[in-house]
Write an enzyme that holds these catalytic residues in place. Structure first.
Site, mmCIF file in Angstrom:
data_model
loop_
_atom_site.group_PDB
_atom_site.id
_atom_site.type_symbol
_atom_site.label_atom_id
_atom_site.label_comp_id
_atom_site.label_asym_id
_atom_site.label_seq_id
_atom_site.Cartn_x
_atom_site.Cartn_y
_atom_site.Cartn_z
ATOM 1 N N LYS A 57 0.847 -1.200 0.000
ATOM 2 C CA LYS A 57 0.000 0.000 0.000
ATOM 3 C C LYS A 57 0.882 1.249 0.000
ATOM 4 O O LYS A 57 1.493 1.590 0.999
ATOM 5 C CB LYS A 57 -0.927 0.042 1.214
ATOM 6 C CG LYS A 57 -2.045 1.064 0.976
ATOM 7 C CD LYS A 57 -2.636 1.651 2.221
ATOM 8 C CE LYS A 57 -1.845 2.774 2.816
ATOM 9 N NZ LYS A 57 -1.787 4.008 2.015
ATOM 10 N N GLU B 104 9.901 1.077 10.542
ATOM 11 C CA GLU B 104 10.942 2.104 10.359
ATOM 12 C C GLU B 104 10.220 3.430 10.567
ATOM 13 O O GLU B 104 9.408 3.837 9.747
ATOM 14 C CB GLU B 104 11.529 1.965 8.955
ATOM 15 C CG GLU B 104 12.912 2.541 8.848
ATOM 16 C CD GLU B 104 12.882 3.887 8.211
ATOM 17 O OE1 GLU B 104 12.801 4.886 8.976
ATOM 18 O OE2 GLU B 104 12.919 3.970 6.979
ATOM 19 N N CYS C 64 13.311 10.641 7.658
ATOM 20 C CA CYS C 64 13.210 10.131 9.020
ATOM 21 C C CYS C 64 14.522 10.347 9.771
ATOM 22 O O CYS C 64 14.533 10.482 10.980
ATOM 23 C CB CYS C 64 12.823 8.669 8.995
ATOM 24 S SG CYS C 64 13.739 7.739 7.765
ATOM 25 N N GLU D 223 9.507 15.435 16.209
ATOM 26 C CA GLU D 223 9.905 15.365 14.804
ATOM 27 C C GLU D 223 9.083 16.368 14.001
ATOM 28 O O GLU D 223 7.855 16.316 14.007
ATOM 29 C CB GLU D 223 9.666 13.945 14.268
ATOM 30 C CG GLU D 223 10.030 13.811 12.809
ATOM 31 C CD GLU D 223 9.901 12.379 12.294
ATOM 32 O OE1 GLU D 223 8.795 11.810 12.395
ATOM 33 O OE2 GLU D 223 10.891 11.833 11.790
HETATM 34 P P1 NAI Z 1 1.605 8.150 8.410
HETATM 35 O O1 NAI Z 1 2.396 7.325 9.344
HETATM 36 O O2 NAI Z 1 0.159 8.400 8.725
HETATM 37 O O3 NAI Z 1 1.647 7.497 6.926
HETATM 38 C C1 NAI Z 1 2.583 6.538 6.474
HETATM 39 C C2 NAI Z 1 1.840 5.394 5.792
HETATM 40 O O4 NAI Z 1 0.994 4.762 6.745
HETATM 41 C C3 NAI Z 1 0.928 5.815 4.638
HETATM 42 O O5 NAI Z 1 0.947 4.829 3.630
HETATM 43 C C4 NAI Z 1 -0.427 5.853 5.303
HETATM 44 O O6 NAI Z 1 -1.493 5.666 4.387
HETATM 45 C C5 NAI Z 1 -0.331 4.689 6.253
HETATM 46 N N1 NAI Z 1 -1.252 4.730 7.393
HETATM 47 C C6 NAI Z 1 -1.757 5.826 8.022
HETATM 48 N N2 NAI Z 1 -2.595 5.459 9.011
HETATM 49 C C7 NAI Z 1 -2.621 4.102 9.010
HETATM 50 C C8 NAI Z 1 -3.304 3.125 9.798
HETATM 51 N N3 NAI Z 1 -4.134 3.482 10.769
HETATM 52 N N4 NAI Z 1 -3.074 1.820 9.537
HETATM 53 C C9 NAI Z 1 -2.237 1.451 8.553
HETATM 54 N N5 NAI Z 1 -1.585 2.316 7.762
HETATM 55 C C10 NAI Z 1 -1.772 3.630 7.986
HETATM 56 O O7 NAI Z 1 2.341 9.521 8.214
HETATM 57 P P2 NAI Z 1 1.736 10.924 7.710
HETATM 58 O O8 NAI Z 1 0.428 11.167 8.376
HETATM 59 O O9 NAI Z 1 1.757 10.938 6.240
HETATM 60 O O10 NAI Z 1 2.818 11.929 8.254
HETATM 61 C C11 NAI Z 1 2.786 12.336 9.609
HETATM 62 C C12 NAI Z 1 4.161 12.395 10.203
HETATM 63 O O11 NAI Z 1 4.713 11.097 10.188
HETATM 64 C C13 NAI Z 1 5.176 13.242 9.454
HETATM 65 O O12 NAI Z 1 5.065 14.591 9.786
HETATM 66 C C14 NAI Z 1 6.455 12.630 9.914
HETATM 67 O O13 NAI Z 1 6.801 13.133 11.163
HETATM 68 C C15 NAI Z 1 6.119 11.163 10.059
HETATM 69 N N6 NAI Z 1 6.548 10.372 8.888
HETATM 70 C C16 NAI Z 1 7.693 9.650 8.979
HETATM 71 C C17 NAI Z 1 8.163 8.967 7.888
HETATM 72 C C18 NAI Z 1 9.423 8.187 7.940
HETATM 73 O O14 NAI Z 1 10.068 8.001 6.920
HETATM 74 N N7 NAI Z 1 9.810 7.658 9.080
HETATM 75 C C19 NAI Z 1 7.480 9.007 6.589
HETATM 76 C C20 NAI Z 1 6.236 9.742 6.626
HETATM 77 C C21 NAI Z 1 5.822 10.409 7.738
#
Ligand code: NAI
Ligand code: MG
Length: 498
Positions: A196, A271, A305, A402
């Site tokens: 996904k 991660e 990240c 973050e």
């Molecule tokens: P997120 O963690 O919500 O999204 C990442 C992935 O998880 C996306 O594919 C999303 O559709 C999916 N996701 C979201 N809610 C989910 C759930 N309940 N169950 C399963 N999958 C789910 O991150 P978001 O909202 O895009 O960004 C928020 C913050 O997260 C950012 O400001 C940043 O701090 C952090 N982040 C960290 C990343 C990293 O590389 N470690 C990458 C993206 C965001």
């Protein structure tokens, strides 16, 4: 650059095609018939629509992945054939590098030159590196003693088996590369996948899936469900037909994944976020340390990240380094990813713009000095000026949390002995940077840092061979290198009385 223009026109043609879900080798519409909008973050305009997949679609994808795992052209493939297929996937990615870079730039906002130089070749190389592992997955033989059967003899050994059907949920900061990091070890070990992509950036993964089909990937091995996290993502995390979930994203959602996976104790690797310390000692070569510290935070607009977002500078050189990094910040050319000369694009989404500017505002309210930046730049796209803050500490949101944007917090320190305590003063433990010309000082500090990666006199160096992942709340397990192979296999011990 002619190649960029070439890539952009091919990418434009890709945008015109209808986008579907990939299930069992077929491109199909979501069962509920809904779609979701894809934005160009530089303009804030809708450029495409993809399927809004949900639970029913995930069900079908899991069934297809299970069938492919157990009885298919894939399950009958030799390890050598898998390795060759993965090499071919890498070659096809290289052949389509301009197109993939342009798609990535349009969808995510990053400069096309960066996508072309980093994201795309790293993705291709990952498949080829991991393809090499396909033929090198082996167990051990053991001389066992078994004290309660003194007269018996045994032949005992371990076999590494594919962990099974894997659900992979990836973020929007490096959409293509994160897909490669996840798919590489899954394919090398003979697993099958329900992937996904992030709802913000689904396009390059859809194109990658087409290219993987072209390379000869059997049906059902890779299934792609575009959709939202709360629906499609949550369905993947909780699905009883999935043996392992691999997630990259926020620590908050990582914890939700763990809870969802607890229902059937499926394997989980994570991660997650970071708030990485980057430490500049007075004896560092400042000509490398200053641009290095700027790159550590501003690369990919701080949407990394592992971004070096807490910049600790030894007090003797504090003013020089602070001014130097602020100067670098001011010289960065913001623009649309596809425009020539752009060094930094917009943030990925309106939501991230709001989040990042919210952090900056909180810093202002708490009296943190803005050395440079500190504002949204364009009224249309999601641009934020590269920002340097001075004087934050524990208790300030900009120091503790973050931000995931181009915002660095600079903090002075006095003695090398002071560094470990402040550097580790975070719930995260993804990466750390050290800048010094004193090799002993670096070696004394490295073991004291609670971080999965430590860079010395460099930052943001990634390679398919080098494991990446986090201590503490930055995650579970490692991506890449030999280590990730173990995350995608189960060990079976076999004991035969002979
Ligand atoms: P997120 O963690 O919500 O999204 C990442 C992935 O998880 C996306 O594919 C999303 O559709 C999916 N996701 C979201 N809610 C989910 C759930 N309940 N169950 C399963 N999958 C789910 O991150 P978001 O909202 O895009 O960004 C928020 C913050 O997260 C950012 O400001 C940043 O701090 C952090 N982040 C960290 C990343 C990293 O590389 N470690 C990458 C993206 C965001
Ligand atoms: Mg979210």
């Amino acid at each position: 650059m002619a190649t960029t223009i070439e890539g952009a026109s091919v990418a434009a043609r890709f945008l015109e095609q209808p986008k579907r879900l990939l299930i069992d080798g077929e491109w199909v519409e979501a069962r509920h018939g809904r779609t979701l909008e894809v934005f160009d973050p530089a303009l804030g305009e809708v450029i495409d629509h993809v399927q809004d997949g949900d639970r029913d679609d995930v069900d079908l994808a899991v069934t297809a992945a299970r069938k492919a795992l157990e009885d298919s052209a894939w399950s009958r493939m030799t390890a050598s054939e898998r390795g060759r297929l993965m090499w071919k996937i890498g070659e096809i990615i290289y052949e389509h590098a301009d197109e993939l870079a342009a798609i990535e730039s349009l969808d995510n906002g990053k400069p096309v030159g960066v996508a072309r130089a980093a994201d795309v070749p790293l993705a291709a190389d990952l498949f080829q590196y991991m393809g090499g592992w396909a033929t090198k997955i082996f167990g051990h033989t053991f001389q066992i003693s078994v004290p309660y059967t003194p007269d018996a003899q045994y032949h005992a050994y371990t076999v590494k088996e594919p962990i099974g059907v894997v659900g992979q949920i990836i973020p929007w900061n490096f959409p293509l590369l994160m897909a490669a990091w996840k798919l590489g070890p899954a394919l090398a070990t003979g697993c099958t996948v329900v992937l996904k992509p992030a709802e913000q950036t689904p396009l390059s993964v859809l194109r990658l899936a087409e290219l993987m089909q072209e390379a000869g990937l059997p049906d059902g091995v890779l299934n792609v469900i575009t959709g939202f996290g709360e629906t499609a993502g949550a369905a993947v995390a909780a699905h009883p037909g999935i043996d392992k979930v691999a997630f990259t994203g926020s620590t908050e959602v990582g914890k939700m994944i763990v809870k969802a996976a607890a229902g059937d104790l499926k394997r989980v690797t994570l991660e997650l976020g970071g708030k990485s310390p980057n430490v500049v000692f007075a004896d560092a070569d400042l000509e490398t340390a200053i641009p290095g510290a700027a790159n550590a935070i501003f690369f990919n607009h701080g949407q990394c990240c592992c971004a070096g977002s807490r910049l600790y500078i030894q007090h003797k050189v504090y003013d020089d380094v602070l001014a130097g990094v602020a100067g670098k910040a001011e010289s960065i050319k913001l623009g649309r990813g596809l425009d020539e000369g752009t060094e930094m694009g917009p943030l990925v989404s309106a939501e991230q713009l709001e989040r990042v500017t919210g952090f900056i505002e909180s810093g202002k309210v708490e009296g943190i000095r803005t050395v440079t930046g500190g504002r949204q730049v364009s009224p249309n796209g999601y641009f934020v000026a590269p920002t340097v803050l001075d004087g934050a500490g524990p208790g300030n949101k900009v120091y503790d949390e973050e931000i995931f944007g181009p915002v660095v917090t600079a903090i002075p320190f006095k003695e090398p002995e002071d560094v470990p305590a402040v550097a580790n003063e975070t719930i995260y433990g993804l990466a750390a940077g050290i800048w010094t010309n004193d090799i002993s000082k670096a070696h004394r500090l490295i073991p004291q840092l609670k971080a999965g990666t430590v860079w010395v006199n460099t930052y943001n160096v990634f390679d398919a061979a080098l494991p990446f992942g986090g201590y503490k709340q930055s995650g579970w397990g490692r991506e890449m290198g030999e280590e990730v192979i173990h995350e995608y296999t189960e060990t079976k011990s076999v004991c035969i009385a002979i």
